[in-house]
Write a protein that holds these residues in place. Structure first.
Motif, PDB file in Angstrom:
ATOM      1  N   THR A  36      44.055   8.377  -5.835  1.00 58.14           N
ATOM      2  CA  THR A  36      45.392   8.840  -6.194  1.00 58.14           C
ATOM      3  C   THR A  36      45.499   8.918  -7.711  1.00 58.14           C
ATOM      4  O   THR A  36      44.737   8.273  -8.433  1.00 58.14           O
ATOM      5  N   PHE A  37      46.443   9.709  -8.174  1.00 57.18           N
ATOM      6  CA  PHE A  37      46.700   9.779  -9.600  1.00 57.18           C
ATOM      7  C   PHE A  37      48.130  10.231  -9.816  1.00 57.18           C
ATOM      8  O   PHE A  37      48.769  10.821  -8.927  1.00 57.18           O
ATOM      9  N   LYS A  38      48.663   9.910 -10.984  1.00 58.61           N
ATOM     10  CA  LYS A  38      49.968  10.418 -11.388  1.00 58.61           C
ATOM     11  C   LYS A  38      50.016  10.414 -12.898  1.00 58.61           C
ATOM     12  O   LYS A  38      49.788   9.375 -13.532  1.00 58.61           O
ATOM     13  N   LEU A  39      50.294  11.562 -13.463  1.00 65.10           N
ATOM     14  CA  LEU A  39      50.391  11.665 -14.912  1.00 65.10           C
ATOM     15  C   LEU A  39      51.795  11.272 -15.351  1.00 65.10           C
ATOM     16  O   LEU A  39      52.793  11.792 -14.847  1.00 65.10           O
ATOM     17  N   SER A  40      51.859  10.338 -16.261  1.00 67.37           N
ATOM     18  CA  SER A  40      53.152   9.907 -16.775  1.00 67.37           C
ATOM     19  C   SER A  40      53.754  10.989 -17.663  1.00 67.37           C
ATOM     20  O   SER A  40      53.058  11.633 -18.452  1.00 67.37           O
ATOM     21  N   ARG A  41      55.064  11.185 -17.534  1.00 66.75           N
ATOM     22  CA  ARG A  41      55.779  12.140 -18.381  1.00 66.75           C
ATOM     23  C   ARG A  41      56.529  11.427 -19.505  1.00 66.75           C
ATOM     24  O   ARG A  41      57.374  12.022 -20.170  1.00 66.75           O
ATOM     25  N   ASP A  42      56.209  10.160 -19.679  1.00 63.04           N
ATOM     26  CA  ASP A  42      56.873   9.371 -20.718  1.00 63.04           C
ATOM     27  C   ASP A  42      56.435   9.867 -22.094  1.00 63.04           C
ATOM     28  O   ASP A  42      55.237   9.865 -22.408  1.00 63.04           O
ATOM     29  N   PRO A  43      57.360  10.308 -22.960  1.00 61.37           N
ATOM     30  CA  PRO A  43      56.967  10.781 -24.297  1.00 61.37           C
ATOM     31  C   PRO A  43      56.364   9.688 -25.167  1.00 61.37           C
ATOM     32  O   PRO A  43      55.666   9.985 -26.135  1.00 61.37           O
ATOM     33  N   GLU A  44      56.595   8.424 -24.797  1.00 64.99           N
ATOM     34  CA  GLU A  44      56.048   7.298 -25.558  1.00 64.99           C
ATOM     35  C   GLU A  44      54.841   6.679 -24.851  1.00 64.99           C
ATOM     36  O   GLU A  44      54.502   5.521 -25.092  1.00 64.99           O
ATOM     37  N   PHE A  45      54.217   7.461 -23.973  1.00 66.61           N
ATOM     38  CA  PHE A  45      53.114   6.941 -23.162  1.00 66.61           C
ATOM     39  C   PHE A  45      52.031   6.289 -24.022  1.00 66.61           C
ATOM     40  O   PHE A  45      51.624   5.151 -23.779  1.00 66.61           O
ATOM     41  N   ALA A  46      51.522   6.994 -25.022  1.00 64.09           N
ATOM     42  CA  ALA A  46      50.418   6.497 -25.839  1.00 64.09           C
ATOM     43  C   ALA A  46      50.793   5.198 -26.552  1.00 64.09           C
ATOM     44  O   ALA A  46      50.009   4.237 -26.579  1.00 64.09           O
ATOM     45  N   ASP A  47      52.009   5.150 -27.124  1.00 66.19           N
ATOM     46  CA  ASP A  47      52.434   3.950 -27.852  1.00 66.19           C
ATOM     47  C   ASP A  47      52.568   2.758 -26.916  1.00 66.19           C
ATOM     48  O   ASP A  47      52.168   1.634 -27.263  1.00 66.19           O
ATOM     49  N   LYS A  48      53.109   2.980 -25.722  1.00 59.10           N
ATOM     50  CA  LYS A  48      53.290   1.879 -24.775  1.00 59.10           C
ATOM     51  C   LYS A  48      51.950   1.375 -24.245  1.00 59.10           C
ATOM     52  O   LYS A  48      51.752   0.169 -24.065  1.00 59.10           O
ATOM     53  N   VAL A  49      51.031   2.304 -23.992  1.00 59.87           N
ATOM     54  CA  VAL A  49      49.701   1.893 -23.541  1.00 59.87           C
ATOM     55  C   VAL A  49      49.017   1.049 -24.607  1.00 59.87           C
ATOM     56  O   VAL A  49      48.448  -0.011 -24.322  1.00 59.87           O
ATOM     57  N   ALA A  50      49.068   1.507 -25.844  1.00 56.56           N
ATOM     58  CA  ALA A  50      48.445   0.750 -26.940  1.00 56.56           C
ATOM     59  C   ALA A  50      49.083  -0.625 -27.093  1.00 56.56           C
ATOM     60  O   ALA A  50      48.386  -1.634 -27.340  1.00 56.56           O
ATOM     61  N   ASP A  51      50.389  -0.708 -26.909  1.00 52.81           N
ATOM     62  CA  ASP A  51      51.101  -1.976 -27.041  1.00 52.81           C
ATOM     63  C   ASP A  51      50.672  -2.967 -25.964  1.00 52.81           C
ATOM     64  O   ASP A  51      50.298  -4.110 -26.260  1.00 52.81           O
ATOM     65  N   ILE A  52      50.679  -2.531 -24.707  1.00 54.38           N
ATOM     66  CA  ILE A  52      50.374  -3.437 -23.592  1.00 54.38           C
ATOM     67  C   ILE A  52      48.893  -3.793 -23.553  1.00 54.38           C
ATOM     68  O   ILE A  52      48.521  -4.959 -23.367  1.00 54.38           O
ATOM     69  N   VAL A  53      48.032  -2.806 -23.751  1.00 53.21           N
ATOM     70  CA  VAL A  53      46.594  -3.098 -23.748  1.00 53.21           C
ATOM     71  C   VAL A  53      46.237  -4.034 -24.902  1.00 53.21           C
ATOM     72  O   VAL A  53      45.369  -4.906 -24.771  1.00 53.21           O
ATOM     73  N   GLY A  54      46.926  -3.886 -26.008  1.00 52.06           N
ATOM     74  CA  GLY A  54      46.712  -4.800 -27.120  1.00 52.06           C
ATOM     75  C   GLY A  54      47.052  -6.235 -26.745  1.00 52.06           C
ATOM     76  O   GLY A  54      46.356  -7.185 -27.156  1.00 52.06           O
ATOM     77  N   LEU A  55      48.082  -6.435 -25.955  1.00 53.17           N
ATOM     78  CA  LEU A  55      48.434  -7.781 -25.493  1.00 53.17           C
ATOM     79  C   LEU A  55      47.342  -8.346 -24.575  1.00 53.17           C
ATOM     80  O   LEU A  55      47.057  -9.543 -24.605  1.00 53.17           O
ATOM     81  N   TYR A  56      46.754  -7.473 -23.745  1.00 57.87           N
ATOM     82  CA  TYR A  56      45.709  -7.932 -22.830  1.00 57.87           C
ATOM     83  C   TYR A  56      44.415  -8.290 -23.561  1.00 57.87           C
ATOM     84  O   TYR A  56      43.791  -9.323 -23.300  1.00 57.87           O
ATOM     85  N   LEU A  57      44.013  -7.423 -24.486  1.00 56.17           N
ATOM     86  CA  LEU A  57      42.715  -7.606 -25.141  1.00 56.17           C
ATOM     87  C   LEU A  57      42.780  -8.546 -26.333  1.00 56.17           C
ATOM     88  O   LEU A  57      41.803  -9.240 -26.642  1.00 56.17           O
ATOM     89  N   SER A  58      43.907  -8.574 -27.007  1.00 57.46           N
ATOM     90  CA  SER A  58      44.025  -9.423 -28.204  1.00 57.46           C
ATOM     91  C   SER A  58      45.452  -9.961 -28.321  1.00 57.46           C
ATOM     92  O   SER A  58      46.231  -9.517 -29.161  1.00 57.46           O
ATOM     93  N   PRO A  59      45.809 -10.918 -27.442  1.00 55.70           N
ATOM     94  CA  PRO A  59      47.168 -11.457 -27.474  1.00 55.70           C
ATOM     95  C   PRO A  59      47.432 -12.224 -28.765  1.00 55.70           C
ATOM     96  O   PRO A  59      46.509 -12.793 -29.351  1.00 55.70           O
ATOM     97  N   PRO A  60      48.685 -12.235 -29.233  1.00 58.91           N
ATOM     98  CA  PRO A  60      49.022 -12.981 -30.453  1.00 58.91           C
ATOM     99  C   PRO A  60      48.678 -14.459 -30.296  1.00 58.91           C
ATOM    100  O   PRO A  60      48.836 -15.041 -29.215  1.00 58.91           O
ATOM    101  N   GLY A  61      48.180 -15.054 -31.340  1.00 59.74           N
ATOM    102  CA  GLY A  61      47.786 -16.460 -31.298  1.00 59.74           C
ATOM    103  C   GLY A  61      48.937 -17.364 -30.918  1.00 59.74           C
ATOM    104  O   GLY A  61      50.027 -17.278 -31.475  1.00 59.74           O
ATOM    105  N   GLY A  62      48.710 -18.259 -29.934  1.00 61.25           N
ATOM    106  CA  GLY A  62      49.720 -19.210 -29.509  1.00 61.25           C
ATOM    107  C   GLY A  62      50.799 -18.634 -28.628  1.00 61.25           C
ATOM    108  O   GLY A  62      51.680 -19.367 -28.156  1.00 61.25           O
ATOM    109  N   ALA A  63      50.795 -17.331 -28.386  1.00 64.46           N
ATOM    110  CA  ALA A  63      51.825 -16.700 -27.568  1.00 64.46           C
ATOM    111  C   ALA A  63      51.403 -16.673 -26.101  1.00 64.46           C
ATOM    112  O   ALA A  63      50.228 -16.824 -25.759  1.00 64.46           O
ATOM    113  N   VAL A  64      52.385 -16.483 -25.232  1.00 68.05           N
ATOM    114  CA  VAL A  64      52.153 -16.392 -23.796  1.00 68.05           C
ATOM    115  C   VAL A  64      52.481 -14.967 -23.349  1.00 68.05           C
ATOM    116  O   VAL A  64      53.520 -14.415 -23.727  1.00 68.05           O
ATOM    117  N   VAL A  65      51.596 -14.373 -22.552  1.00 65.31           N
ATOM    118  CA  VAL A  65      51.832 -13.029 -22.012  1.00 65.31           C
ATOM    119  C   VAL A  65      52.040 -13.155 -20.506  1.00 65.31           C
ATOM    120  O   VAL A  65      51.163 -13.644 -19.789  1.00 65.31           O
TER     121      VAL A  65
END
Length: 364
Positions: A144-173
């Motif tokens: 299955t697939f679905k293309l997001s129509r969110d105009p901020e798609f790229a920024d939101k992906v970068a934000d969330i993936v950044g939390l997964y791969l490099s969470p802020p020190g001492g923070a909880v995700v």
């Protein structure tokens, strides 16, 4: 049966050779015993075989000599399919069936039948299946697939993936969402449990005893899940759940990954966020809940505890969900997120290009 001196020597060599299979040596003994005028019934008893088996090996030796005592190749011969037909099968297997067939996808039998009609060359479905295995082709699989129509798609992906791969020190995700309308399904007859020689069995029909909604928060760093079942999914219940989910992490910066549901942004929720600046929401792109790790866990609990479950009431269903969460947390492990934001965006661009090309072609 009369044997020459040379034939007897050859047979004795088979019997005494350490390189000859025991079954072949037994066949040679059968011939030697018969040449010694032993009755066939006695030979069968000595060899530990049936009387027809004695006749079989005597007749094969009489027809083919020593070669008749060896095992013959088994199985059908390899199909001789022209290279052009083989290439046609591989090419057709990588595309959808022609519209005139009415098929949604290929099976090995349908492919064999279609090739026979189209090429005039008969091939078996076994050959098609073997060809698919050798080339890693699986026409029955689909995704299955679905293309997001969110105009901020790229920024939101970068934000969330950044939390997964490099969470802020001492923070909880925390990855948060709700699995709604989980049905308490009860089978119309008792479940037959798995036994030593039989799989578990259940009736195909069922009774509905109501539904519940599972609110869950996954700690991305530890894999632990906090969950709570509530009868209604609304802003008030979400806020009450959120307060309990963040309470164990008091004094820390908390990043909450969640979707864009309206119950997540009610005035009460937004007021609470303003009063708790250490908690920050990170909304997934619209139509892209797959980036929320709690969705992975929802899939796991569905497969392992809910889908095959039998529940006589909502209370029983909730009890099993709680037991499963305790079981999960006893040996919790975080999910390993490996895809970078750039890799995700690159794949999305490829799909976008394919969809655009398909739309343009259909418009012509």
């Amino acid at each position: 049966m009369e044997l020459t001196v040379d034939e007897q020597a050859e047979l004795r060599a088979l019997v005494n050779s350490p390189d000859v299979a025991a079954t072949v040596a037994t066949r040679a003994r059968i011939v030697l015993w018969r040449a010694g005028n032993r009755p066939k019934r006695e030979i069968a008893e000595l060899a530990g075989v049936s009387r027809p088996t004695v006749d079989l090996w005597l007749s094969r030796y009489a027809a083919d000599g020593l070669g008749g005592l060896l095992d013959r190749p088994r199985g059908a011969g390899r199909e001789q399919v022209p290279g052009s037909v083989r290439a046609r099968i591989l090419a057709a297997s990588r595309t959808s069936p022609p519209a005139e067939t009415g098929l949604s996808h290929w099976s090995s039998r349908e492919m064999a039948a279609w090739i026979t009609r189209a090429e005039g060359v008969s091939v078996s479905h076994h050959y098609v299946a073997k060809l698919w295995r050798e080339n890693g082709i699986r026409p029955h699989r689909h995704g299955t697939f679905k293309l997001s129509r969110d105009p901020e798609f790229a920024d939101k992906v970068a934000d969330i993936v950044g939390l997964y791969l490099s969470p802020p020190g001492g923070a909880v995700v925390l990855s948060v969402d709700e699995k709604t309308q989980i049905q308490a399904l009860d089978r119309t007859q008792p479940l037959l449990p798995m036994t030593f020689d039989a799989s578990e069995q259940r009736t195909h029909d069922y009774r509905r005893h109501g539904v519940t909604n599972l609110f869950a928060a996954l700690n991305v760093a530890t894999g632990e899940v906090y969950g709570e079942c509530l009868p209604v999914r609304d802003g008030a219940n979400f806020l009450a759940f959120l307060k309990k989910a963040v309470k164990p992490h008091a004094g820390k910066n908390i990043h909450v990954v969640l979707d864009n549901l309206s119950t997540h942004t009610t005035p009460e929720v937004m007021t609470w966020l303003e009063a708790n600046p250490n908690v920050r929401f990170h909304h997934t792109p619209k139509g892209s809940s797959w980036i929320n790790q709690i969705e992975i866990w929802f899939g796991i609990i569905t497969r392992q505890a809910i889908r095959r479950g039998t529940f006589s009431s909502v209370k029983v269903l909730i009890g099993q969900i709680r037991d499963y969460i305790d079981h999960w947390n006893a040996n919790a492990k975080p999910f390993t997120w490996t895809a970078s934001a750039d890799e995700i965006l690159a794949k999305v661009r490829v799909v976008q290009a394919s969809v655009k090309k398909l739309v343009d072609n259909n418009a012509k």
